[in-house]
Design an enzyme around this catalytic site. Structure first.
Site, PDB file in Angstrom:
ATOM      1  N   THR A   1      37.908  38.458  42.451  1.00  0.00           N
ATOM      2  CA  THR A   1      39.095  39.291  42.230  1.00  0.00           C
ATOM      3  C   THR A   1      38.756  40.765  42.436  1.00  0.00           C
ATOM      4  OG1 THR A   1      40.054  37.674  40.741  1.00  0.00           O
ATOM      5  CG2 THR A   1      40.863  39.911  40.530  1.00  0.00           C
TER       6      THR A   1
ATOM      7  N   GLU B   1      39.567  39.534  31.090  1.00  0.00           N
ATOM      8  CA  GLU B   1      39.920  39.817  32.483  1.00  0.00           C
ATOM      9  C   GLU B   1      39.274  41.112  32.965  1.00  0.00           C
ATOM     10  OE1 GLU B   1      40.734  37.200  33.640  1.00  0.00           O
ATOM     11  OE2 GLU B   1      42.847  37.235  34.221  1.00  0.00           O
TER      12      GLU B   1
HETATM   13  N1  HSE Z   1      47.104  40.255  39.708  1.00  0.00           N
HETATM   14  C1  HSE Z   1      45.720  39.932  39.899  1.00  0.00           C
HETATM   15  C2  HSE Z   1      45.325  40.268  41.315  1.00  0.00           C
HETATM   16  C3  HSE Z   1      45.531  38.468  39.637  1.00  0.00           C
HETATM   17  O1  HSE Z   1      46.037  39.884  42.218  1.00  0.00           O
HETATM   18  O2  HSE Z   1      44.308  40.929  41.512  1.00  0.00           O
HETATM   19  C4  HSE Z   1      44.123  37.991  39.775  1.00  0.00           C
HETATM   20  O3  HSE Z   1      44.103  36.592  39.535  1.00  0.00           O
END
Ligand code: HSE
Length: 309
Positions: free
Chosen positions: A181, A128
């Site tokens: 993201t 991630e």
């Molecule tokens: N919590 C993360 C965001 C999840 O909202 O950036 C990304 O899938």
């Protein structure tokens, strides 16, 4: 065991109120992966289908997650990974998480399970980090543990699997635009008011309590986000209409799935989730925006083994 084929599921992170801490695992949307032992040490990505992603181990999220795990074990063999992507990158339903979690799940199984599912989360988080610049766990935790999960703390890492009622279904609509993201994170404010924080942690507590006590009304009114959603929703076409339509059709609540652009709704029962899906589609049909629609029960197991050799 020399080879394992798995289904690595899509996930919805945040669940409105729980930015970076809450997530849930979906059942019928996900990638397939094959992980096999190889006489050559290290990790090689030997095949990727369905997406244009780097094969180079250090540039691939599953490669990076796998390497993080292998730093903590001694083996005289290596691993090959094949990835069959079904979850589109930048869709908001945990595409990078499925690849990262799948890689560490497969390797752990081939090594005879030296790590628990919770212990695998920290390795998958490295994938991630490569994908978005932030090692958030709210997609990889539900992918590995199944069901609803809460990241109680990042330092030290403390993941809790939340008991939840079996009647909850998710509807997810994915407008066919890509939202990275990293971009969706860069627009966020770094500071919030105490008033917003109070509202938000009240809702996180409410959602967790509602899931444990099967209180659907409480789940519904806790699916509220006044910190992230107002900022990110402007990036998603038709967001307010889709959200209103979902509520009108009987959804418990609705919001941005992960960092978007997908929008999710949770409903009690499949019939309502289907009705919500139908109405969401009508909104995008009307504005001529291509989309993908999914209705899924909650996957309480996480990654599933399809076959072993
Ligand atoms: N919590 C993360 C965001 C999840 O909202 O950036 C990304 O899938």
């Amino acid at each position: 065991m020399n080879e394992i084929k798995i289904f690595s599921p899509a996930t919805i992170a945040n669940l409105s109120c729980g930015f970076d801490v809450l997530g849930v695992c979906l059942d019928n949307i996900g990638d397939e992966m094959v992980v096999r032992k190889s006489s050559q040490r290290g990790v090689r990505i030997t095949r990727i289908e369905g997406a244009d992603l780097p094969l180079e181990t250090e540039r691939n999220v599953s490669g990076v997650a796998a390497l993080a795990l292998l730093e903590e074990v001694d083996t005289d063999f290596g691993f090959e990974i094949e990835i069959y992507k079904k979850i589109k990158a930048g869709s908001g339903i945990g595409s990078s998480a499925a690849s990262s979690a799948g890689a560490v799940f497969g390797i752990n199984a081939l090594l005879g399970h030296p790590f628990s599912a919770k212990e695998l989360v920290k390795f998958a988080m490295q994938g991630e980090k490569l994908a978005s610049g932030s090692a958030h766990a709210d997609n990889v935790a539900p992918a590995l543990l199944g069901g609803f999960t809460l990241v109680r703390s990042y330092d030290p890492l403390d993941i809790i699997k939340i008991e939840s009622p079996s009647e909850i279904y998710a509807t997810v609509i994915h407008p066919q635009i890509e939202l990275k993201t990293s971009d969706a994170r860069s627009v966020l404010k770094q500071h919030i008011t105490l008033k917003s924080a109070i509202t938000q942690w009240g809702n996180v507590g409410g959602l967790v309590a509602g899931l444990y006590t099967h209180d659907y009304e409480l789940i519904g009114r806790s699916l509220h986000d006044e910190i992230v959603e107002p900022i990110r929703s402007v990036l998603i076409p038709g967001f307010d209409r889709i959200k209103k339509t979902a509520k009108d059709q009987g959804a418990l609540g609705s919001g941005i799935s992960g960092s978007g652009p997908s929008i999710f709704a949770l409903s009690r029962g499949k019939e309502t989730a289907d009705k919500v899906a139908h109405a969401m589609c009508a909104v995008y049909d009307e504005i001529n925006l291509p989309y993908e629609i999914h209705v899924s029960k909650i996957n309480d197991d996480g990654i599933k083994i399809l076959s072993t050799q």
